[in-house]
Design a protein around this motif. Structure first.
Motif, PDB file in Angstrom:
ATOM      1  N   VAL A 184       0.836  -1.206   0.000  1.00  0.00           N
ATOM      2  CA  VAL A 184       0.000   0.000   0.000  1.00  0.00           C
ATOM      3  C   VAL A 184       0.867   1.250   0.000  1.00  0.00           C
ATOM      4  N   LEU A 185       1.889   1.281   0.869  1.00  0.00           N
ATOM      5  CA  LEU A 185       2.776   2.448   0.936  1.00  0.00           C
ATOM      6  C   LEU A 185       3.574   2.613  -0.350  1.00  0.00           C
ATOM      7  N   SER A 186       3.966   1.503  -0.971  1.00  0.00           N
ATOM      8  CA  SER A 186       4.687   1.581  -2.247  1.00  0.00           C
ATOM      9  C   SER A 186       3.804   2.189  -3.329  1.00  0.00           C
ATOM     10  N   GLY A 187       2.546   1.758  -3.379  1.00  0.00           N
ATOM     11  CA  GLY A 187       1.621   2.319  -4.347  1.00  0.00           C
ATOM     12  C   GLY A 187       1.384   3.799  -4.114  1.00  0.00           C
ATOM     13  N   MET A 188       1.240   4.193  -2.846  1.00  0.00           N
ATOM     14  CA  MET A 188       1.039   5.603  -2.528  1.00  0.00           C
ATOM     15  C   MET A 188       2.260   6.437  -2.889  1.00  0.00           C
ATOM     16  N   ALA A 189       3.460   5.891  -2.648  1.00  0.00           N
ATOM     17  CA  ALA A 189       4.688   6.613  -2.985  1.00  0.00           C
ATOM     18  C   ALA A 189       4.805   6.816  -4.490  1.00  0.00           C
ATOM     19  N   LEU A 190       4.444   5.784  -5.245  1.00  0.00           N
ATOM     20  CA  LEU A 190       4.476   5.912  -6.703  1.00  0.00           C
ATOM     21  C   LEU A 190       3.469   6.953  -7.175  1.00  0.00           C
ATOM     22  N   ARG A 191       2.291   6.975  -6.554  1.00  0.00           N
ATOM     23  CA  ARG A 191       1.284   7.983  -6.903  1.00  0.00           C
ATOM     24  C   ARG A 191       1.775   9.386  -6.541  1.00  0.00           C
ATOM     25  N   ARG A 192       2.535   9.490  -5.452  1.00  0.00           N
ATOM     26  CA  ARG A 192       3.021  10.804  -4.998  1.00  0.00           C
ATOM     27  C   ARG A 192       4.135  11.335  -5.881  1.00  0.00           C
ATOM     28  N   PHE A 193       5.080  10.482  -6.269  1.00  0.00           N
ATOM     29  CA  PHE A 193       6.272  10.955  -6.959  1.00  0.00           C
ATOM     30  C   PHE A 193       6.224  10.751  -8.469  1.00  0.00           C
ATOM     31  N   ALA A 194       5.329   9.902  -8.933  1.00  0.00           N
ATOM     32  CA  ALA A 194       5.173   9.711 -10.385  1.00  0.00           C
ATOM     33  C   ALA A 194       3.684   9.590 -10.698  1.00  0.00           C
ATOM     34  N   PRO A 195       2.923  10.665 -10.484  1.00  0.00           N
ATOM     35  CA  PRO A 195       1.459  10.574 -10.588  1.00  0.00           C
ATOM     36  C   PRO A 195       0.971  10.177 -11.975  1.00  0.00           C
ATOM     37  N   ALA A 196       1.601  10.711 -13.028  1.00  0.00           N
ATOM     38  CA  ALA A 196       1.147  10.392 -14.386  1.00  0.00           C
ATOM     39  C   ALA A 196       1.322   8.897 -14.667  1.00  0.00           C
TER      40      ALA A 196
END
Length: 296
Positions: A156-168
């Motif tokens: 979950v945290l990995s997915g959120m981090a990816l959404r935060r730093f590479a949203p597109a």
């Protein structure tokens, strides 16, 4: 239910991918919404961590009263199901029922994070209450926390981090991750049902009524709890789905890897199959109720 590569590797992998997919849909703002509108979330958590465990223990008591071989392990299995987080399919079912999908995702994530406490506490209580721990079954707390961190928290945290730093990129891959995870999970479930068909066929007749009653009561009770708390119709539908649709695959993994008990995994497998009967009925009724209430 015998150990296999599907159960030891396939199911944990599917759960981790699903949790990562959920993380890809989340932002910090989603959790700040909880502070601005906490009542539906609070009602959902009361349903999940008060109503559902009570139903789990009531179902366990029913099973032990019926007796038979494996009754204690089956009882613990139903409590384990109640201790696990909401299943990711609850979000899709909430959408079908025209409920509040944002609320559903929030409750799914919170219940997943709370699994670190709910599983050890409730399962240990069930082991003492129904079995007196006389059968040599233990749930190691530290190992449970690490296991759940790898299966739930880290993805979950990995997915959120990816959404935060590479949203597109996250928005582009999220639908594919979700579809792949759902497809993998369905494939695994079908394969497990085929390979374990003798166990499941034997268990459906014995545990099916209890599992079906628990699932229907959980969904209906969650909805009723929302209406008593004066939530809107869509929010009440969401609470019902989140309370009744459980992550049975995680329960199977915990039973086989941490508890080392195939018998405890059987109620999770039966519940995971039968919970969709009341869930789809609730989705159909929910759509009709929302259409009547909102005129469309």
């Amino acid at each position: 239910m015998q150990d296999s590569v599907l159960l030891k590797i396939g199911l944990p992998l599917a759960i981790a991918i699903i949790m990562c997919g959920i993380g890809l849909t989340l932002r910090g703002e989603d959790f700040r919404q909880i502070l601005r509108r906490p009542r539906p979330v609070a009602v959902g958590l009361v349903g999940h961590y008060l109503l559902l465990p009570l139903l789990g223990f009531a179902t366990a008591w029913w099973v032990t009263r019926a007796g038979g071989p494996g009754a204690v392990e089956f009882a613990v299995g139903f409590v384990l199901v109640a201790a696990c987080p909401s299943g990711s399919s609850s979000n899709a079912l909430t959408y079908l029922a025209r409920g509040n999908v944002a609320l559903a995702v929030t409750l799914t994530v919170i219940s997943a994070l709370a699994t670190f406490l709910s599983v050890p506490l409730l399962v240990d209580l069930a082991l003492h209450w129904f079995g007196g721990e006389t059968r040599g079954i233990r749930l190691p707390f530290a190992q449970t926390v690490l296991h759940l961190a790898a299966l739930v928290l880290a993805p979950v945290l990995s997915g959120m981090a990816l959404r935060r730093f590479a949203p597109a990129f996250a928005l582009r891959v999220e639908p594919w991750v979700s579809r792949f995870a759902l497809g993998l999970l369905l494939l695994l479930i079908v394969a497990i049902c085929i390979t374990q068909r003798e166990v499941l066929t034997r268990s459906l007749g014995e545990l099916g009524p209890a599992a079906l009653a628990m699932g229907a009561t959980a969904i209906g009770g969650g909805f009723l709890l929302g209406r008593i708390a004066r939530l809107g119709l869509r929010d009440s539908i969401t609470v019902g789905m989140e309370v009744g649709v459980q992550n049975s695959t995680l329960a199977i993994v915990i039973a086989l890897t941490l508890l080392q008990s195939p018998a405890i995994a059987v109620p999770a497998a039966v519940y995971g199959l039968l919970m969709y009967l009341p869930a789809f009925a609730a989705a159909w009724l929910g759509r009709r109720a929302v259409a009547r209430a909102e005129g469309g």
